[in-house]
Design an enzyme around this catalytic site. Structure first.
Site, PDB file in Angstrom:
ATOM      1  N   ARG A  66     -72.516  24.372   6.731  1.00 42.49           N
ATOM      2  CA  ARG A  66     -71.070  24.548   6.700  1.00 42.49           C
ATOM      3  C   ARG A  66     -70.568  25.099   5.379  1.00 42.49           C
ATOM      4  O   ARG A  66     -69.394  25.381   5.242  1.00 42.49           O
ATOM      5  CB  ARG A  66     -70.376  23.233   7.059  1.00 42.49           C
ATOM      6  CG  ARG A  66     -70.495  22.929   8.538  1.00 42.49           C
ATOM      7  CD  ARG A  66     -69.692  21.713   8.941  1.00 42.49           C
ATOM      8  NE  ARG A  66     -70.503  20.505   8.926  1.00 42.49           N
ATOM      9  CZ  ARG A  66     -71.248  20.106   9.940  1.00 42.49           C
ATOM     10  NH1 ARG A  66     -71.288  20.804  11.044  1.00 42.49           N
ATOM     11  NH2 ARG A  66     -71.950  19.001   9.858  1.00 42.49           N
ATOM     12  N   VAL A  67     -71.427  25.214   4.378  1.00 43.04           N
ATOM     13  CA  VAL A  67     -70.995  25.839   3.131  1.00 43.04           C
ATOM     14  C   VAL A  67     -71.196  27.348   3.249  1.00 43.04           C
ATOM     15  O   VAL A  67     -70.401  28.145   2.790  1.00 43.04           O
ATOM     16  CB  VAL A  67     -71.757  25.260   1.932  1.00 43.04           C
ATOM     17  CG1 VAL A  67     -71.461  26.044   0.672  1.00 43.04           C
ATOM     18  CG2 VAL A  67     -71.385  23.800   1.744  1.00 43.04           C
TER      19      VAL A  67
END
Ligand code: ATP
Ligand code: MG
Length: 575
Positions: free
Chosen positions: A439-440
Protein backbone atom coordinates in the site's frame (compact mmCIF):
# COMPACT_ATOMS: atom_id res chain seq x y z
CA UNK A 1 -1.85 -9.04 54.11
CA UNK A 2 -1.97 -6.66 57.13
CA UNK A 3 -1.07 -7.79 60.62
CA UNK A 4 -0.40 -5.76 63.72
CA UNK A 5 2.80 -7.51 64.67
CA UNK A 6 6.11 -6.83 62.98
CA UNK A 7 8.68 -9.62 63.22
CA UNK A 8 12.37 -9.10 63.59
CA UNK A 9 14.61 -12.03 62.65
CA UNK A 10 18.27 -12.37 63.59
CA UNK A 11 20.68 -15.04 64.75
CA UNK A 12 21.68 -13.09 67.86
CA UNK A 13 19.31 -11.37 70.25
CA UNK A 14 19.41 -7.61 69.55
CA UNK A 15 20.68 -5.39 72.36
CA UNK A 16 18.17 -3.25 74.23
CA UNK A 17 19.39 -0.15 72.43
CA UNK A 18 18.98 -1.87 69.04
CA UNK A 19 15.53 -3.13 70.00
CA UNK A 20 14.49 0.39 70.99
CA UNK A 21 15.68 1.71 67.63
CA UNK A 22 13.70 -0.93 65.73
CA UNK A 23 10.60 -0.16 67.81
CA UNK A 24 10.93 3.52 66.98
CA UNK A 25 11.30 2.71 63.30
CA UNK A 26 8.23 0.46 63.28
CA UNK A 27 6.15 3.03 65.17
CA UNK A 28 7.21 5.72 62.72
CA UNK A 29 6.38 3.67 59.65
CA UNK A 30 3.29 1.81 60.78
CA UNK A 31 1.94 3.79 63.74
CA UNK A 32 1.91 2.98 67.44
CA UNK A 33 -0.55 0.09 67.02
CA UNK A 34 2.14 -2.18 65.55
CA UNK A 35 4.05 -4.30 68.06
CA UNK A 36 7.48 -5.77 67.47
CA UNK A 37 8.45 -9.34 68.18
CA UNK A 38 11.96 -10.85 67.97
CA UNK A 39 12.40 -14.31 66.53
CA UNK A 40 15.65 -16.23 66.53
CA UNK A 41 16.49 -17.28 62.98
CA UNK A 42 19.39 -17.97 60.63
CA UNK A 43 17.53 -16.25 57.81
CA UNK A 44 19.46 -12.99 58.03
CA UNK A 45 23.15 -13.81 58.46
CA UNK A 46 25.24 -10.90 59.67
CA UNK A 47 22.28 -8.64 60.37
CA UNK A 48 18.52 -8.36 60.69
CA UNK A 49 15.41 -8.93 58.71
CA UNK A 50 12.21 -7.14 59.54
CA UNK A 51 8.83 -8.22 58.25
CA UNK A 52 5.81 -5.98 58.62
CA UNK A 53 2.74 -7.09 56.69
CA UNK A 54 3.93 -7.75 53.15
CA UNK A 55 6.95 -5.44 53.53
CA UNK A 56 10.35 -6.98 54.13
CA UNK A 57 13.41 -4.98 55.20
CA UNK A 58 16.55 -6.90 54.51
CA UNK A 59 19.42 -5.65 56.64
CA UNK A 60 21.41 -8.85 56.46
CA UNK A 61 24.95 -8.60 55.17
CA UNK A 62 23.82 -10.06 51.89
CA UNK A 63 20.81 -7.77 51.61
CA UNK A 64 22.94 -4.68 52.15
CA UNK A 65 25.40 -5.76 49.48
CA UNK A 66 22.52 -6.44 47.12
CA UNK A 67 21.19 -2.95 47.76
CA UNK A 68 24.54 -1.42 46.92
CA UNK A 69 24.79 -3.53 43.80
CA UNK A 70 21.38 -2.40 42.59
CA UNK A 71 22.35 1.19 43.15
CA UNK A 72 25.59 0.75 41.21
CA UNK A 73 23.71 -0.96 38.39
CA UNK A 74 21.34 1.97 38.11
CA UNK A 75 24.31 4.31 37.84
CA UNK A 76 26.15 2.18 35.32
CA UNK A 77 23.10 2.18 33.05
CA UNK A 78 22.83 5.96 33.30
CA UNK A 79 25.86 6.34 31.05
CA UNK A 80 29.04 8.35 30.86
CA UNK A 81 30.60 9.66 34.04
CA UNK A 82 30.48 6.35 35.77
CA UNK A 83 33.63 6.37 37.85
CA UNK A 84 33.21 9.73 39.65
CA UNK A 85 29.59 8.80 40.27
CA UNK A 86 30.52 5.43 41.72
CA UNK A 87 33.03 7.14 44.00
CA UNK A 88 30.50 9.67 45.15
CA UNK A 89 27.96 6.98 45.81
CA UNK A 90 30.39 4.83 47.72
CA UNK A 91 31.34 7.77 49.94
CA UNK A 92 27.79 8.73 50.64
CA UNK A 93 26.27 5.28 50.76
CA UNK A 94 24.36 4.00 53.73
CA UNK A 95 22.02 1.07 53.82
CA UNK A 96 18.53 2.48 53.51
CA UNK A 97 15.43 1.39 55.26
CA UNK A 98 13.93 0.39 51.90
CA UNK A 99 10.87 -1.73 52.15
CA UNK A 100 10.82 -4.64 49.75
CA UNK A 101 7.33 -5.65 48.90
CA UNK A 102 6.92 -9.39 48.70
CA UNK A 103 4.33 -11.97 47.92
CA UNK A 104 4.00 -15.71 48.01
CA UNK A 105 3.39 -18.34 45.39
CA UNK A 106 -0.04 -19.98 45.57
CA UNK A 107 0.41 -22.36 42.66
CA UNK A 108 2.88 -22.95 39.86
CA UNK A 109 2.89 -24.89 36.59
CA UNK A 110 3.71 -24.59 32.88
CA UNK A 111 5.62 -21.34 33.34
CA UNK A 112 2.71 -19.64 35.09
CA UNK A 113 2.60 -18.68 38.76
CA UNK A 114 -0.44 -17.53 40.73
CA UNK A 115 0.65 -15.34 43.62
CA UNK A 116 -0.80 -13.51 46.60
CA UNK A 117 0.59 -10.43 48.31
CA UNK A 118 2.43 -8.05 45.94
CA UNK A 119 -0.44 -5.65 46.65
CA UNK A 120 0.96 -2.70 44.70
CA UNK A 121 2.60 -4.58 41.85
CA UNK A 122 2.02 -3.19 38.38
CA UNK A 123 1.17 -4.85 35.08
CA UNK A 124 4.36 -5.72 33.21
CA UNK A 125 6.57 -5.40 36.30
CA UNK A 126 9.46 -7.81 36.75
CA UNK A 127 9.45 -9.88 39.93
CA UNK A 128 12.15 -12.12 41.36
CA UNK A 129 11.75 -15.57 42.81
CA UNK A 130 13.91 -16.95 45.59
CA UNK A 131 15.64 -19.34 43.22
CA UNK A 132 16.76 -16.45 41.01
CA UNK A 133 14.20 -16.95 38.25
CA UNK A 134 12.58 -13.83 36.80
CA UNK A 135 8.91 -13.38 36.16
CA UNK A 136 6.64 -10.74 34.72
CA UNK A 137 3.26 -9.71 36.09
CA UNK A 138 0.78 -10.47 33.37
CA UNK A 139 -2.54 -10.59 35.16
CA UNK A 140 -3.86 -8.49 38.04
CA UNK A 141 -6.91 -9.46 40.04
CA UNK A 142 -8.39 -8.29 43.32
CA UNK A 143 -6.52 -10.65 45.62
CA UNK A 144 -4.01 -12.42 43.40
CA UNK A 145 -1.85 -11.89 40.38
CA UNK A 146 -0.69 -14.07 37.50
CA UNK A 147 3.00 -14.14 36.69
CA UNK A 148 4.73 -15.61 33.66
CA UNK A 149 8.11 -17.11 34.50
CA UNK A 150 11.11 -16.74 32.20
CA UNK A 151 13.55 -19.04 33.95
CA UNK A 152 13.36 -22.57 35.15
CA UNK A 153 10.28 -23.01 37.31
CA UNK A 154 11.21 -26.36 38.78
CA UNK A 155 12.60 -24.76 41.92
CA UNK A 156 9.54 -22.61 42.52
CA UNK A 157 7.00 -24.17 44.83
CA UNK A 158 3.90 -22.95 46.56
CA UNK A 159 4.91 -20.73 49.46
CA UNK A 160 8.10 -19.45 47.74
CA UNK A 161 8.76 -15.77 48.30
CA UNK A 162 8.43 -13.34 45.39
CA UNK A 163 10.03 -9.89 45.44
CA UNK A 164 8.95 -6.82 43.51
CA UNK A 165 11.62 -4.96 41.55
CA UNK A 166 9.53 -1.91 40.61
CA UNK A 167 11.00 -2.17 37.13
CA UNK A 168 9.11 -2.98 33.98
CA UNK A 169 10.60 -5.63 31.76
CA UNK A 170 13.41 -4.40 29.57
CA UNK A 171 16.33 -5.67 27.54
CA UNK A 172 19.86 -4.42 27.14
CA UNK A 173 20.68 -2.97 23.72
CA UNK A 174 23.58 -1.45 21.87
CA UNK A 175 26.05 -1.87 19.05
CA UNK A 176 27.58 -4.85 20.85
CA UNK A 177 24.55 -6.88 19.81
CA UNK A 178 25.44 -6.78 16.12
CA UNK A 179 26.62 -10.19 14.97
CA UNK A 180 25.17 -11.91 18.02
CA UNK A 181 22.43 -14.41 18.82
CA UNK A 182 20.50 -13.62 21.98
CA UNK A 183 17.52 -15.10 23.78
CA UNK A 184 14.19 -13.45 24.55
CA UNK A 185 15.72 -11.52 27.46
CA UNK A 186 18.73 -10.27 25.51
CA UNK A 187 21.19 -12.79 27.02
CA UNK A 188 23.72 -14.14 24.53
CA UNK A 189 23.24 -17.79 23.54
CA UNK A 190 25.98 -18.08 20.94
CA UNK A 191 28.82 -18.78 23.34
CA UNK A 192 30.76 -15.71 22.22
CA UNK A 193 30.89 -14.15 25.65
CA UNK A 194 29.17 -11.30 27.37
CA UNK A 195 27.72 -8.31 25.54
CA UNK A 196 28.35 -4.87 26.97
CA UNK A 197 25.08 -2.97 26.62
CA UNK A 198 24.88 0.72 25.86
CA UNK A 199 21.29 1.13 26.96
CA UNK A 200 18.43 -0.63 28.58
CA UNK A 201 15.12 -0.42 26.74
CA UNK A 202 11.64 -1.39 27.92
CA UNK A 203 10.29 -4.30 25.91
CA UNK A 204 6.87 -2.67 25.76
CA UNK A 205 7.17 0.87 24.52
CA UNK A 206 4.49 3.16 23.08
CA UNK A 207 4.69 3.55 19.31
CA UNK A 208 5.75 6.94 17.94
CA UNK A 209 2.80 9.30 17.39
CA UNK A 210 1.80 11.02 14.17
CA UNK A 211 3.88 14.14 14.78
CA UNK A 212 6.94 11.99 15.38
CA UNK A 213 6.69 10.35 11.97
CA UNK A 214 7.58 11.16 8.40
CA UNK A 215 6.01 9.65 5.29
CA UNK A 216 7.67 6.51 4.00
CA UNK A 217 9.61 7.60 0.94
CA UNK A 218 12.88 5.70 0.79
CA UNK A 219 13.06 2.20 -0.68
CA UNK A 220 14.23 -0.77 1.31
CA UNK A 221 15.56 -2.91 -1.49
CA UNK A 222 14.96 -6.63 -1.11
CA UNK A 223 17.06 -7.53 -4.15
CA UNK A 224 14.18 -9.73 -5.31
CA UNK A 225 12.96 -8.46 -8.66
CA UNK A 226 9.33 -9.49 -8.18
CA UNK A 227 9.06 -7.57 -4.90
CA UNK A 228 11.12 -4.49 -5.74
CA UNK A 229 9.28 -4.07 -9.03
CA UNK A 230 5.70 -4.89 -8.06
CA UNK A 231 5.39 -4.65 -4.28
CA UNK A 232 8.11 -2.22 -3.25
CA UNK A 233 8.84 -1.90 0.44
CA UNK A 234 9.76 1.46 1.95
CA UNK A 235 11.85 2.17 5.01
CA UNK A 236 9.41 2.35 7.92
CA UNK A 237 6.79 0.19 6.23
CA UNK A 238 5.22 -3.02 7.56
CA UNK A 239 4.88 -5.70 4.92
CA UNK A 240 3.48 -9.10 5.79
CA UNK A 241 4.95 -12.26 4.30
CA UNK A 242 2.19 -14.83 4.33
CA UNK A 243 1.86 -18.35 2.99
CA UNK A 244 1.56 -22.02 3.82
CA UNK A 245 4.43 -23.93 5.31
CA UNK A 246 7.50 -24.43 3.13
CA UNK A 247 6.64 -21.81 0.56
CA UNK A 248 9.81 -19.75 0.93
CA UNK A 249 8.67 -17.19 3.53
CA UNK A 250 11.88 -17.27 5.53
CA UNK A 251 13.88 -17.28 2.29
CA UNK A 252 12.44 -13.90 1.29
CA UNK A 253 13.30 -12.38 4.67
CA UNK A 254 16.76 -13.90 4.55
CA UNK A 255 17.48 -12.62 1.04
CA UNK A 256 16.32 -9.18 2.10
CA UNK A 257 18.72 -9.20 5.04
CA UNK A 258 21.59 -10.36 2.82
CA UNK A 259 20.79 -7.60 0.33
CA UNK A 260 21.27 -4.90 2.98
CA UNK A 261 25.01 -5.44 2.91
CA UNK A 262 26.78 -2.11 2.54
CA UNK A 263 23.50 -0.18 2.64
CA UNK A 264 23.78 0.93 6.27
CA UNK A 265 20.67 -0.97 7.42
CA UNK A 266 20.78 -2.83 10.72
CA UNK A 267 18.81 -6.09 10.66
CA UNK A 268 17.09 -7.89 13.53
CA UNK A 269 15.76 -11.38 12.92
CA UNK A 270 13.37 -12.68 15.58
CA UNK A 271 12.86 -16.45 15.49
CA UNK A 272 9.77 -17.53 17.41
CA UNK A 273 9.04 -21.18 18.07
CA UNK A 274 11.55 -22.43 15.50
CA UNK A 275 13.84 -25.41 15.78
CA UNK A 276 17.22 -24.49 17.25
CA UNK A 277 18.87 -26.25 14.31
CA UNK A 278 17.05 -24.05 11.76
CA UNK A 279 18.11 -20.91 13.59
CA UNK A 280 21.71 -22.12 13.76
CA UNK A 281 21.66 -22.85 10.05
CA UNK A 282 20.20 -19.44 9.26
CA UNK A 283 22.88 -17.74 11.36
CA UNK A 284 25.53 -19.75 9.56
CA UNK A 285 24.16 -18.68 6.17
CA UNK A 286 24.15 -15.04 7.22
CA UNK A 287 27.68 -15.37 8.51
CA UNK A 288 28.89 -16.92 5.26
CA UNK A 289 27.29 -14.12 3.26
CA UNK A 290 28.92 -11.50 5.49
CA UNK A 291 25.50 -10.36 6.68
CA UNK A 292 25.94 -11.22 10.34
CA UNK A 293 28.08 -8.11 10.92
CA UNK A 294 25.00 -5.91 10.82
CA UNK A 295 22.45 -8.42 12.12
CA UNK A 296 21.10 -9.42 15.53
CA UNK A 297 19.23 -12.69 15.96
CA UNK A 298 16.74 -12.95 18.81
CA UNK A 299 15.50 -16.46 19.37
CA UNK A 300 12.92 -18.20 21.54
CA UNK A 301 12.95 -21.72 20.17
CA UNK A 302 10.24 -24.34 19.96
CA UNK A 303 11.70 -25.96 23.07
CA UNK A 304 11.42 -22.82 25.16
CA UNK A 305 8.51 -21.85 27.36
CA UNK A 306 5.47 -19.97 26.08
CA UNK A 307 6.37 -16.83 28.11
CA UNK A 308 9.73 -16.58 26.37
CA UNK A 309 8.18 -17.07 22.95
CA UNK A 310 5.63 -14.43 23.86
CA UNK A 311 8.14 -11.71 24.81
CA UNK A 312 10.72 -12.45 22.09
CA UNK A 313 9.28 -10.14 19.39
CA UNK A 314 8.89 -7.29 21.87
CA UNK A 315 12.49 -7.74 22.99
CA UNK A 316 13.65 -7.81 19.37
CA UNK A 317 11.66 -4.68 18.71
CA UNK A 318 13.25 -2.96 21.72
CA UNK A 319 16.72 -3.84 20.43
CA UNK A 320 15.72 -2.52 17.00
CA UNK A 321 14.34 0.66 18.56
CA UNK A 322 17.70 1.41 20.08
CA UNK A 323 19.14 1.65 16.58
CA UNK A 324 16.13 3.50 15.18
CA UNK A 325 16.26 6.17 17.87
CA UNK A 326 19.96 6.67 17.24
CA UNK A 327 19.09 7.64 13.67
CA UNK A 328 19.77 4.32 11.92
CA UNK A 329 17.60 2.43 9.47
CA UNK A 330 16.53 -0.94 10.81
CA UNK A 331 14.86 -3.97 9.28
CA UNK A 332 13.13 -6.35 11.66
CA UNK A 333 11.72 -9.76 10.73
CA UNK A 334 9.25 -11.56 13.01
CA UNK A 335 9.36 -15.20 11.99
CA UNK A 336 6.62 -16.03 12.71
CA UNK A 337 3.64 -14.34 14.34
CA UNK A 338 1.34 -17.38 14.06
CA UNK A 339 3.56 -19.25 16.48
CA UNK A 340 3.68 -16.12 18.61
CA UNK A 341 -0.13 -16.04 18.78
CA UNK A 342 -0.17 -19.72 19.72
CA UNK A 343 2.28 -19.09 22.59
CA UNK A 344 0.13 -16.22 23.78
CA UNK A 345 -3.00 -18.36 23.58
CA UNK A 346 -1.29 -20.99 25.67
CA UNK A 347 -0.31 -18.63 28.43
CA UNK A 348 -3.66 -16.84 28.37
CA UNK A 349 -5.51 -20.10 28.81
CA UNK A 350 -3.19 -21.01 31.68
CA UNK A 351 -3.94 -17.61 33.23
CA UNK A 352 -7.59 -18.60 32.98
CA UNK A 353 -8.59 -15.85 30.58
CA UNK A 354 -11.73 -16.47 28.59
CA UNK A 355 -11.05 -18.02 25.18
CA UNK A 356 -12.59 -16.33 22.14
CA UNK A 357 -12.49 -17.10 18.44
CA UNK A 358 -10.26 -20.12 17.65
CA UNK A 359 -9.63 -20.19 21.44
CA UNK A 360 -7.41 -17.09 21.23
CA UNK A 361 -7.97 -14.55 24.02
CA UNK A 362 -9.90 -11.39 23.16
CA UNK A 363 -6.85 -9.14 23.03
CA UNK A 364 -4.91 -11.11 20.44
CA UNK A 365 -5.38 -8.31 17.90
CA UNK A 366 -3.80 -5.83 20.30
CA UNK A 367 -0.95 -8.31 20.78
CA UNK A 368 0.20 -7.73 17.20
CA UNK A 369 -1.04 -4.21 16.58
CA UNK A 370 0.97 -2.73 19.42
CA UNK A 371 4.04 -4.58 18.17
CA UNK A 372 3.75 -3.56 14.52
CA UNK A 373 2.81 0.05 15.26
CA UNK A 374 6.31 0.49 16.61
CA UNK A 375 7.67 0.30 13.07
CA UNK A 376 8.07 3.87 11.83
CA UNK A 377 9.96 6.39 9.78
CA UNK A 378 10.91 8.97 12.41
CA UNK A 379 10.77 12.72 11.88
CA UNK A 380 13.98 14.68 11.45
CA UNK A 381 13.55 16.06 14.97
CA UNK A 382 13.87 12.49 16.26
CA UNK A 383 16.87 11.71 14.09
CA UNK A 384 15.13 10.42 10.97
CA UNK A 385 15.78 6.73 11.71
CA UNK A 386 13.39 4.04 10.58
CA UNK A 387 12.18 0.57 11.43
CA UNK A 388 10.81 -1.59 8.64
CA UNK A 389 8.92 -4.64 9.83
CA UNK A 390 8.49 -7.88 7.91
CA UNK A 391 6.16 -10.04 9.99
CA UNK A 392 5.70 -13.60 8.77
CA UNK A 393 2.42 -15.50 9.14
CA UNK A 394 1.83 -19.12 8.26
CA UNK A 395 -1.52 -20.08 6.77
CA UNK A 396 -3.23 -23.47 6.67
CA UNK A 397 -4.10 -24.59 3.14
CA UNK A 398 -3.87 -21.04 1.82
CA UNK A 399 -6.64 -19.79 4.09
CA UNK A 400 -5.94 -16.06 4.45
CA UNK A 401 -9.36 -15.53 6.01
CA UNK A 402 -8.48 -17.30 9.28
CA UNK A 403 -8.33 -15.22 12.46
CA UNK A 404 -4.62 -14.40 12.84
CA UNK A 405 -3.97 -13.83 9.09
CA UNK A 406 -6.87 -11.35 8.76
CA UNK A 407 -5.76 -9.54 11.90
CA UNK A 408 -2.20 -9.12 10.73
CA UNK A 409 -3.23 -8.26 7.15
CA UNK A 410 -5.30 -5.40 8.53
CA UNK A 411 -2.44 -4.11 10.68
CA UNK A 412 0.22 -4.09 7.97
CA UNK A 413 0.73 -1.88 4.90
CA UNK A 414 0.51 -4.77 2.49
CA UNK A 415 1.22 -8.44 2.11
CA UNK A 416 3.32 -10.71 -0.03
CA UNK A 417 1.24 -13.80 -0.53
CA UNK A 418 3.16 -16.99 -1.28
CA UNK A 419 1.48 -20.00 -2.79
CA UNK A 420 2.41 -23.68 -2.58
CA UNK A 421 1.18 -24.35 -6.10
CA UNK A 422 3.50 -21.75 -7.61
CA UNK A 423 6.32 -22.96 -5.41
CA UNK A 424 5.98 -26.52 -6.70
CA UNK A 425 5.70 -25.34 -10.30
CA UNK A 426 9.14 -23.85 -9.77
CA UNK A 427 7.92 -20.25 -9.76
CA UNK A 428 10.15 -19.16 -6.85
CA UNK A 429 9.82 -16.77 -5.03
CA UNK A 430 6.27 -18.12 -5.14
CA UNK A 431 4.59 -14.72 -5.01
CA UNK A 432 0.92 -14.66 -6.03
CA UNK A 433 0.89 -11.45 -8.01
CA UNK A 434 -2.87 -11.05 -7.93
CA UNK A 435 -3.25 -11.30 -4.15
CA UNK A 436 -0.12 -9.44 -3.07
CA UNK A 437 -0.07 -5.71 -2.51
CA UNK A 438 2.07 -2.95 -1.10
CA UNK A 439 0.00 0.00 0.00
CA UNK A 440 2.99 2.34 0.05
CA UNK A 441 3.68 1.47 -3.57
CA UNK A 442 5.60 3.77 -5.88
CA UNK A 443 6.63 6.14 -3.08
CA UNK A 444 9.00 3.44 -1.97
CA UNK A 445 10.74 3.15 -5.33
CA UNK A 446 13.48 5.24 -6.83
CA UNK A 447 12.36 7.09 -9.93
CA UNK A 448 14.54 4.82 -12.04
CA UNK A 449 12.83 1.62 -10.89
CA UNK A 450 9.39 3.22 -11.03
CA UNK A 451 9.93 4.21 -14.66
CA UNK A 452 11.49 0.90 -15.59
CA UNK A 453 8.52 -1.06 -14.18
CA UNK A 454 6.32 0.69 -16.76
CA UNK A 455 3.60 -1.63 -18.01
CA UNK A 456 4.83 -4.76 -16.19
CA UNK A 457 1.85 -5.01 -13.86
CA UNK A 458 -0.63 -4.62 -16.70
CA UNK A 459 1.19 -7.07 -18.95
CA UNK A 460 1.23 -9.68 -16.20
CA UNK A 461 -2.46 -9.17 -15.46
CA UNK A 462 -3.25 -9.71 -19.15
CA UNK A 463 -1.11 -12.80 -19.18
CA UNK A 464 -2.93 -14.25 -16.17
CA UNK A 465 -6.24 -13.76 -17.90
CA UNK A 466 -5.06 -15.48 -21.05
CA UNK A 467 -2.99 -18.13 -19.34
CA UNK A 468 -5.75 -20.75 -19.55
CA UNK A 469 -5.42 -20.67 -23.34
CA UNK A 470 -1.83 -21.84 -23.12
CA UNK A 471 -2.88 -25.45 -23.39
CA UNK A 472 -4.43 -24.78 -26.80
CA UNK A 473 -1.32 -23.02 -28.03
CA UNK A 474 -1.24 -24.93 -31.32
CA UNK A 475 -4.65 -23.51 -32.32
CA UNK A 476 -3.87 -19.90 -31.48
CA UNK A 477 -3.25 -17.08 -33.92
CA UNK A 478 0.20 -15.60 -34.10
CA UNK A 479 -0.47 -12.38 -32.10
CA UNK A 480 -2.06 -14.25 -29.19
CA UNK A 481 0.71 -16.81 -29.21
CA UNK A 482 3.36 -14.11 -29.06
CA UNK A 483 1.53 -12.36 -26.25
CA UNK A 484 1.44 -15.58 -24.27
CA UNK A 485 5.11 -16.26 -24.89
CA UNK A 486 5.91 -12.74 -23.77
CA UNK A 487 3.88 -13.10 -20.55
CA UNK A 488 5.46 -16.44 -19.83
CA UNK A 489 8.87 -14.89 -20.34
CA UNK A 490 8.05 -12.16 -17.83
CA UNK A 491 6.98 -14.73 -15.25
CA UNK A 492 10.24 -16.58 -15.84
CA UNK A 493 12.18 -13.37 -15.40
CA UNK A 494 10.62 -12.97 -11.96
CA UNK A 495 12.02 -16.34 -10.87
CA UNK A 496 15.14 -15.91 -8.80
CA UNK A 497 17.26 -18.40 -6.89
CA UNK A 498 18.08 -17.84 -3.23
CA UNK A 499 21.06 -15.69 -2.19
CA UNK A 500 21.29 -14.00 -5.61
CA UNK A 501 19.97 -10.50 -5.00
CA UNK A 502 19.84 -8.00 -7.86
CA UNK A 503 21.16 -4.49 -7.40
CA UNK A 504 18.96 -1.53 -8.32
CA UNK A 505 20.71 -1.07 -11.64
CA UNK A 506 20.40 -4.81 -12.41
CA UNK A 507 16.66 -4.56 -11.88
CA UNK A 508 16.34 -1.51 -14.09
CA UNK A 509 18.34 -3.13 -16.88
CA UNK A 510 16.30 -6.34 -16.74
CA UNK A 511 12.96 -4.55 -16.68
CA UNK A 512 13.79 -2.17 -19.51
CA UNK A 513 15.11 -5.04 -21.61
CA UNK A 514 12.21 -7.41 -20.95
CA UNK A 515 9.49 -4.81 -21.47
CA UNK A 516 11.31 -3.65 -24.61
CA UNK A 517 10.92 -7.22 -25.91
CA UNK A 518 14.68 -7.83 -25.91
CA UNK A 519 14.09 -11.41 -24.73
CA UNK A 520 11.62 -12.21 -27.48
CA UNK A 521 12.24 -15.62 -28.95
CA UNK A 522 14.25 -16.86 -25.98
CA UNK A 523 12.73 -20.15 -24.74
CA UNK A 524 11.12 -19.68 -21.32
CA UNK A 525 13.46 -22.15 -19.65
CA UNK A 526 16.50 -20.18 -20.77
CA UNK A 527 15.33 -16.75 -19.64
CA UNK A 528 17.08 -16.73 -16.29
CA UNK A 529 20.42 -17.63 -17.82
CA UNK A 530 19.93 -15.12 -20.59
CA UNK A 531 19.17 -12.42 -17.99
CA UNK A 532 22.24 -13.34 -15.96
CA UNK A 533 24.34 -13.28 -19.13
CA UNK A 534 22.96 -9.87 -20.07
CA UNK A 535 23.89 -8.41 -16.70
CA UNK A 536 27.38 -9.87 -17.04
CA UNK A 537 27.66 -8.37 -20.53
CA UNK A 538 26.49 -4.97 -19.30
CA UNK A 539 29.01 -4.97 -16.48
CA UNK A 540 31.77 -5.79 -18.94
CA UNK A 541 30.84 -3.67 -21.95
CA UNK A 542 28.68 -0.83 -20.65
CA UNK A 543 29.58 -0.25 -17.00
CA UNK A 544 28.64 3.44 -17.35
CA UNK A 545 24.95 2.52 -17.57
CA UNK A 546 24.79 0.91 -14.14
CA UNK A 547 26.91 3.61 -12.56
CA UNK A 548 24.68 6.33 -13.95
CA UNK A 549 21.55 4.66 -12.56
CA UNK A 550 23.15 4.13 -9.18
CA UNK A 551 24.45 7.70 -9.08
CA UNK A 552 21.30 9.57 -10.17
CA UNK A 553 18.50 7.15 -9.33
CA UNK A 554 16.96 8.33 -12.60
CA UNK A 555 16.14 6.67 -15.88
CA UNK A 556 16.21 9.16 -18.74
CA UNK A 557 14.71 8.22 -22.13
CA UNK A 558 18.23 8.36 -23.53
CA UNK A 559 19.45 5.85 -20.97
CA UNK A 560 16.47 3.58 -21.69
CA UNK A 561 17.35 3.57 -25.36
CA UNK A 562 20.96 2.81 -24.56
CA UNK A 563 19.99 -0.16 -22.37
CA UNK A 564 17.66 -1.55 -24.99
CA UNK A 565 20.21 -1.16 -27.75
CA UNK A 566 22.84 -2.94 -25.65
CA UNK A 567 20.38 -5.70 -24.71
CA UNK A 568 19.48 -6.29 -28.37
CA UNK A 569 23.14 -6.30 -29.28
CA UNK A 570 23.71 -8.99 -26.65
CA UNK A 571 20.60 -10.89 -27.83
CA UNK A 572 21.86 -10.86 -31.40
CA UNK A 573 25.22 -12.21 -30.33
CA UNK A 574 23.42 -15.18 -28.70
CA UNK A 575 20.99 -15.90 -31.50
P1 ATP B 1 8.45 -22.96 7.03
O1 ATP B 1 6.98 -22.92 6.91
O2 ATP B 1 8.97 -24.30 7.33
O3 ATP B 1 9.01 -21.87 7.90
P2 ATP B 1 9.13 -21.30 4.82
O4 ATP B 1 7.85 -20.91 4.20
O5 ATP B 1 9.83 -20.32 5.69
O6 ATP B 1 8.98 -22.68 5.56
P3 ATP B 1 11.66 -21.64 3.53
O7 ATP B 1 12.24 -22.38 4.65
O8 ATP B 1 12.08 -20.24 3.32
O9 ATP B 1 10.07 -21.71 3.61
O10 ATP B 1 11.87 -22.37 2.15
C1 ATP B 1 11.51 -23.71 1.96
C2 ATP B 1 12.50 -24.37 1.04
O11 ATP B 1 12.45 -23.77 -0.24
C3 ATP B 1 13.92 -24.22 1.52
O12 ATP B 1 14.59 -25.43 1.34
C4 ATP B 1 14.50 -23.16 0.61
O13 ATP B 1 15.88 -23.36 0.40
C5 ATP B 1 13.71 -23.35 -0.66
N1 ATP B 1 13.59 -22.07 -1.39
C6 ATP B 1 13.01 -20.95 -0.91
N2 ATP B 1 13.05 -19.95 -1.83
C7 ATP B 1 13.66 -20.46 -2.91
C8 ATP B 1 14.04 -19.92 -4.19
N3 ATP B 1 13.77 -18.65 -4.53
N4 ATP B 1 14.66 -20.72 -5.04
C9 ATP B 1 14.93 -21.99 -4.70
N5 ATP B 1 14.63 -22.56 -3.54
C10 ATP B 1 14.00 -21.82 -2.63
MG1 MG C 1 10.24 -20.30 7.74
Amino acid sequence: MKTDTARLYSAKRPSDAQMARFKRFVAQKYGEGMTLEWIESDDAPGGFRLEAGSDVYDWSAEGRVAQLRRKLERIALGGEKVIPLIKETLDAWQPEALAEETGRVISVGDGIVAAEGLDNAEYGEIVLFDCGAKGMIQDLRRDMCGIIVFGDCREISSGSVIRRTRRTAGVPAGNGFLGRIVDALGEPVDGLGEIVPEAYRPIECPAPGIIDRKPVDKPLETGLLVIDALFPIGRGQRELIIGDRQTGKTAIALDTIINQKGKGVVCVYVAIGQKASSVAQLAETLRKKGAMDYTVIVTAGAGESAPRQYVAPYSGCAIAEYFMYTGRDVLIVYDDLSKHAVAYRQLSLLLERAPGREAYPGDVFYLHSRLLERAAHLSDALGGGSMTALPVVETQAGDVAAYIPTNVISITDGQIFLESELFFEGQRPAVNIGLSVSRVGGNAQTRAVKKAVGSLRLDLAQFREMEVFMQFSSDLDETTRRRLMYGQGLMRLLRQPQYKPYSQSDEVILLVSALGRAFEGVPAAAIYDRAAGLLEFMRGEHPEIASEIDRTGELTPGLSRKILAAAKEYGASKA
